[in-house]
Design a protein around this motif. Structure first.
Motif, PDB file in Angstrom:
ATOM      1  N   CYS A 231       0.836  -1.210   0.000  1.00 34.98           N
ATOM      2  CA  CYS A 231       0.000   0.000   0.000  1.00 34.98           C
ATOM      3  C   CYS A 231       0.869   1.258   0.000  1.00 34.98           C
ATOM      4  CB  CYS A 231      -0.918   0.003   1.217  1.00 34.98           C
ATOM      5  SG  CYS A 231      -2.308  -1.144   1.112  1.00 34.98           S
ATOM      6  N   VAL A 232       1.870   1.279   0.863  1.00 35.30           N
ATOM      7  CA  VAL A 232       2.747   2.446   0.951  1.00 35.30           C
ATOM      8  C   VAL A 232       3.545   2.601  -0.337  1.00 35.30           C
ATOM      9  CG1 VAL A 232       4.728   3.450   2.132  1.00 35.30           C
ATOM     10  CG2 VAL A 232       2.901   2.363   3.464  1.00 35.30           C
ATOM     11  N   GLU A 233       4.103   1.503  -0.809  1.00 31.62           N
ATOM     12  CA  GLU A 233       4.905   1.556  -2.039  1.00 31.62           C
ATOM     13  C   GLU A 233       4.058   2.029  -3.215  1.00 31.62           C
ATOM     14  OE1 GLU A 233       8.208  -1.297  -4.025  1.00 31.62           O
ATOM     15  OE2 GLU A 233       6.195  -2.169  -3.866  1.00 31.62           O
TER      16      GLU A 233
ATOM     17  N   SER B 203       5.753   9.485  -9.507  1.00 33.27           N
ATOM     18  CA  SER B 203       5.683   9.488 -10.970  1.00 33.27           C
ATOM     19  C   SER B 203       4.783  10.591 -11.509  1.00 33.27           C
ATOM     20  CB  SER B 203       5.170   8.132 -11.470  1.00 33.27           C
ATOM     21  OG  SER B 203       3.813   7.942 -11.090  1.00 33.27           O
ATOM     22  N   GLY B 204       3.982  11.187 -10.620  1.00 32.66           N
ATOM     23  CA  GLY B 204       3.051  12.222 -11.059  1.00 32.66           C
ATOM     24  C   GLY B 204       1.734  11.677 -11.577  1.00 32.66           C
TER      25      GLY B 204
ATOM     26  N   VAL C   6       0.203   5.121   5.242  1.00 30.97           N
ATOM     27  CA  VAL C   6       0.276   5.698   3.891  1.00 30.97           C
ATOM     28  C   VAL C   6       0.276   7.218   3.972  1.00 30.97           C
ATOM     29  CG1 VAL C   6      -0.991   6.009   1.725  1.00 30.97           C
ATOM     30  CG2 VAL C   6      -0.776   3.721   2.720  1.00 30.97           C
ATOM     31  N   ILE C   7      -0.630   7.774   4.755  1.00 28.77           N
ATOM     32  CA  ILE C   7      -0.729   9.234   4.888  1.00 28.77           C
ATOM     33  C   ILE C   7       0.558   9.812   5.468  1.00 28.77           C
ATOM     34  CG2 ILE C   7      -1.935  11.091   6.120  1.00 28.77           C
ATOM     35  CD1 ILE C   7      -4.471   9.331   5.886  1.00 28.77           C
ATOM     36  N   GLU C   8       1.085   9.174   6.473  1.00 28.46           N
ATOM     37  CA  GLU C   8       2.324   9.658   7.091  1.00 28.46           C
ATOM     38  C   GLU C   8       3.482   9.670   6.090  1.00 28.46           C
ATOM     39  OE1 GLU C   8       2.604   6.962  10.326  1.00 28.46           O
ATOM     40  OE2 GLU C   8       1.347   8.162  11.667  1.00 28.46           O
ATOM     41  N   ASN C   9       3.500   8.673   5.202  1.00 25.10           N
ATOM     42  CA  ASN C   9       4.564   8.598   4.211  1.00 25.10           C
ATOM     43  C   ASN C   9       4.372   9.564   3.045  1.00 25.10           C
ATOM     44  OD1 ASN C   9       6.726   6.175   4.439  1.00 25.10           O
ATOM     45  ND2 ASN C   9       4.856   5.630   5.539  1.00 25.10           N
ATOM     46  N   CYS C  10       3.225  10.192   2.987  1.00 27.77           N
ATOM     47  CA  CYS C  10       2.942  11.146   1.910  1.00 27.77           C
ATOM     48  C   CYS C  10       3.278  12.586   2.296  1.00 27.77           C
ATOM     49  CB  CYS C  10       1.464  11.071   1.521  1.00 27.77           C
ATOM     50  SG  CYS C  10       0.998   9.539   0.694  1.00 27.77           S
ATOM     51  N   TYR C  11       3.737  12.797   3.517  1.00 30.09           N
ATOM     52  CA  TYR C  11       3.890  14.184   3.993  1.00 30.09           C
ATOM     53  C   TYR C  11       4.884  14.984   3.163  1.00 30.09           C
ATOM     54  CZ  TYR C  11       4.176  18.177   7.082  1.00 30.09           C
ATOM     55  OH  TYR C  11       4.131  19.450   7.586  1.00 30.09           O
ATOM     56  N   THR C  12       5.967  14.357   2.714  1.00 28.93           N
ATOM     57  CA  THR C  12       6.926  15.103   1.891  1.00 28.93           C
ATOM     58  C   THR C  12       6.270  15.592   0.605  1.00 28.93           C
ATOM     59  OG1 THR C  12       7.718  13.033   0.902  1.00 28.93           O
ATOM     60  CG2 THR C  12       8.939  13.883   2.787  1.00 28.93           C
ATOM     61  N   TYR C  13       5.317  14.843   0.089  1.00 28.11           N
ATOM     62  CA  TYR C  13       4.617  15.253  -1.129  1.00 28.11           C
ATOM     63  C   TYR C  13       3.602  16.355  -0.835  1.00 28.11           C
ATOM     64  CZ  TYR C  13       6.916  11.297  -3.251  1.00 28.11           C
ATOM     65  OH  TYR C  13       7.883  10.436  -3.703  1.00 28.11           O
TER      66      TYR C  13
END
Length: 217
Positions: free
Chosen positions: A20-22, A30-31, A74-81
């Motif tokens: 899920c995270v990957e 990738s945009g 997943v949300i935590e790993n998206c913070y940089t984005y």
């Protein structure tokens, strides 16, 4: 969009945290997806759509917690984005301060975490306080941070009473210029409930939040 939703849902139903995270990070990198679309059209709906067909209620609850934990990761790993989205639009992050809470008794926090990211993307300095926040604690937080906005997230309909008490306490004790937003599944049947509990507005999407606070998108 169904393609991304179905692919992510497949990983989530297998309770495969890594996949899920990957998947989410790779699509952002990738945009192919942006953060708002990932949250509103993929991860959030995938979590809300899961139906447990097992007769053992305890096992169903356990699976719900596991899958919620995966989406939280997943949300935590998206913070940089989230930060990249803000920087891409040259938003300074100095548009004001926001606090996001769940009222006492409300333990569903995924929506609140998403709202905190949406505030950040709109240029606010956003603080997510946490689930089931006692009134005394968030009053102290408000007096310390002096926010311009506070969002109260309510998933369980029965916690609307607690949310109303929290808002009343905020109004009576916090004297700053504050706008109170509410959202969550508890408002789906009657969006105008926000008026009854003393909030300024009810929001459901990133665009509604952005338009209300005047984010620079």
């Amino acid at each position: 969009m169904n393609k991304f939703y179905n692919e992510f849902l497949g990983h989530l139903e297998k309770e495969d945290r890594f996949a899920c995270v990957e998947y989410a990070v790779s699509k952002l990198s990738s945009g192919e997806l942006d953060v708002v679309t990932l949250y509103e059209d993929v991860a959030g709906p995938a979590l809300n759509s899961i139906d447990c067909n097992i007769n053992d209620k305890g096992l169903c609850i356990w699976r719900e917690h596991v899958r919620s934990s995966i989406v939280r990761t997943v949300i935590e790993n998206c913070y940089t984005y989230v930060i990249k989205e803000r920087e891409k639009r040259k938003i300074s992050g100095k548009a004001g301060t926001a606090v996001v809470i769940c009222p006492d008794g409300e333990y569903h926090e995924i929506g609140a975490r998403i709202v905190a990211d949406f505030f950040t993307m709109c240029g606010l300095n956003a603080t997510f306080v946490g689930s089931s926040t006692p009134k005394e604690e968030f009053i102290s937080v408000l007096e310390y941070l002096k926010p311009d906005f506070i969002a109260v997230s309510v998933t369980n309909y029965y916690n609307l009473v607690s949310a109303g008490k929290a808002i009343k306490e905020i109004r009576s004790r916090y004297k700053g210029n504050l706008k109170i937003l509410v959202g969550g599944n508890a408002f789906l049947k009657n969006p105008n409930t926000y008026k009854e509990i003393g909030a300024d507005t009810h929001v459901r999407t990133f665009n509604e939040i952005r338009n209300y606070i005047g984010g620079g998108w």
